[in-house]
Write a protein that holds these residues in place. Structure first.
Motif, mmCIF file in Angstrom:
data_model
loop_
_atom_site.group_PDB
_atom_site.id
_atom_site.type_symbol
_atom_site.label_atom_id
_atom_site.label_comp_id
_atom_site.label_asym_id
_atom_site.label_seq_id
_atom_site.Cartn_x
_atom_site.Cartn_y
_atom_site.Cartn_z
ATOM 1 N N LEU A 101 0.844 -1.191 0.000
ATOM 2 C CA LEU A 101 0.000 0.000 0.000
ATOM 3 C C LEU A 101 0.878 1.238 0.000
ATOM 4 C CD1 LEU A 101 -2.781 1.401 0.370
ATOM 5 C CD2 LEU A 101 -2.443 1.128 2.843
ATOM 6 N N GLN B 286 0.795 5.713 -0.783
ATOM 7 C CA GLN B 286 -0.025 6.897 -1.018
ATOM 8 C C GLN B 286 0.206 7.436 -2.419
ATOM 9 O OE1 GLN B 286 0.804 9.721 2.110
ATOM 10 N NE2 GLN B 286 -0.572 8.681 3.542
ATOM 11 N N PRO B 287 -0.778 8.137 -2.954
ATOM 12 C CA PRO B 287 -0.578 8.779 -4.267
ATOM 13 C C PRO B 287 0.660 9.667 -4.260
ATOM 14 C CG PRO B 287 -2.881 8.877 -3.651
ATOM 15 C CD PRO B 287 -2.147 8.322 -2.455
ATOM 16 N N PRO C 134 -3.748 6.466 -8.071
ATOM 17 C CA PRO C 134 -4.752 5.449 -7.709
ATOM 18 C C PRO C 134 -5.054 4.486 -8.856
ATOM 19 C CG PRO C 134 -5.386 7.576 -6.834
ATOM 20 C CD PRO C 134 -4.168 7.812 -7.689
ATOM 21 N N THR D 235 -3.352 1.011 -9.195
ATOM 22 C CA THR D 235 -3.730 -0.111 -8.338
ATOM 23 C C THR D 235 -4.059 -1.330 -9.180
ATOM 24 O OG1 THR D 235 -4.563 1.318 -6.577
ATOM 25 C CG2 THR D 235 -5.433 -0.928 -6.666
ATOM 26 N N THR E 176 -1.434 -1.307 -4.206
ATOM 27 C CA THR E 176 -2.605 -0.483 -3.941
ATOM 28 C C THR E 176 -2.149 0.938 -3.682
ATOM 29 O OG1 THR E 176 -3.787 -2.364 -2.974
ATOM 30 C CG2 THR E 176 -4.636 -0.160 -2.492
ATOM 31 N N SER F 104 -3.459 4.418 -2.547
ATOM 32 C CA SER F 104 -4.625 5.029 -1.898
ATOM 33 C C SER F 104 -4.155 5.881 -0.732
ATOM 34 C CB SER F 104 -5.581 3.949 -1.409
ATOM 35 O OG SER F 104 -6.640 4.516 -0.657
ATOM 36 N N SER F 105 -4.910 6.932 -0.467
ATOM 37 C CA SER F 105 -4.627 7.761 0.689
ATOM 38 C C SER F 105 -5.458 7.312 1.882
ATOM 39 C CB SER F 105 -4.907 9.225 0.369
ATOM 40 O OG SER F 105 -6.228 9.390 -0.095
#
Length: 127
Positions: A10, A12-13, A90, A93, A124, A126-127
């Motif tokens: 995971l 973050q953008p 995003p 992903t 993935t 995602s924030s």
């Protein structure tokens, strides 16, 4: 032939990840390697490929969707191929997979052309 991907997770953008593909049970140096991804509900997409440095010129090709953000490289001594991914979005992903024994002549290459695959690693963004 065995291919094992790692390095997903995971992020973050705007972040970065480096995926690794460890190869075994074949003469790694002689083959082109491709990175692909498949997002839910979408077809698998060819991202980046790198030619053999032993039987070819080691040239790389990147799909327009990742050009300038993703970089493929290989370390023949370690039987590994990497995909450095920067400025992740995003829409990046997906499950990312490496594959061997296929063409690497342009930025357009297809999963049906590659013979052997790893199991994939999830990325993935995602924030």
């Amino acid at each position: 032939v065995q291919l094992v991907e790692s390095g997903g997770g995971l992020v973050q953008p705007g972040g970065s990840l480096r995926l690794s593909c460890t190869a075994s049970r074949f003469t790694f140096d002689n083959y082109a390697i491709g990175w692909f991804r498949q997002a839910p509900g979408k077809e698998r997409e060819g991202l980046s490929c790198i030619r053999s440095t032993e039987t070819s010129d080691g040239r790389t090709f990147d799909a327009d969707s990742v050009k300038g953000r993703f970089t493929i490289s290989r370390d023949n001594a370690k039987n590994m191929v990497y995909l450095e991914m920067n400025n992740l979005k995003p829409e990046d992903t997906a499950v990312y997979s490496c594959a061997v024994d296929g063409p690497c002549y342009s930025s357009k290459f297809y999963d049906t052309e590659y013979e052997y695959w790893g199991q994939g690693t999830q990325v993935t963004v995602s924030s």
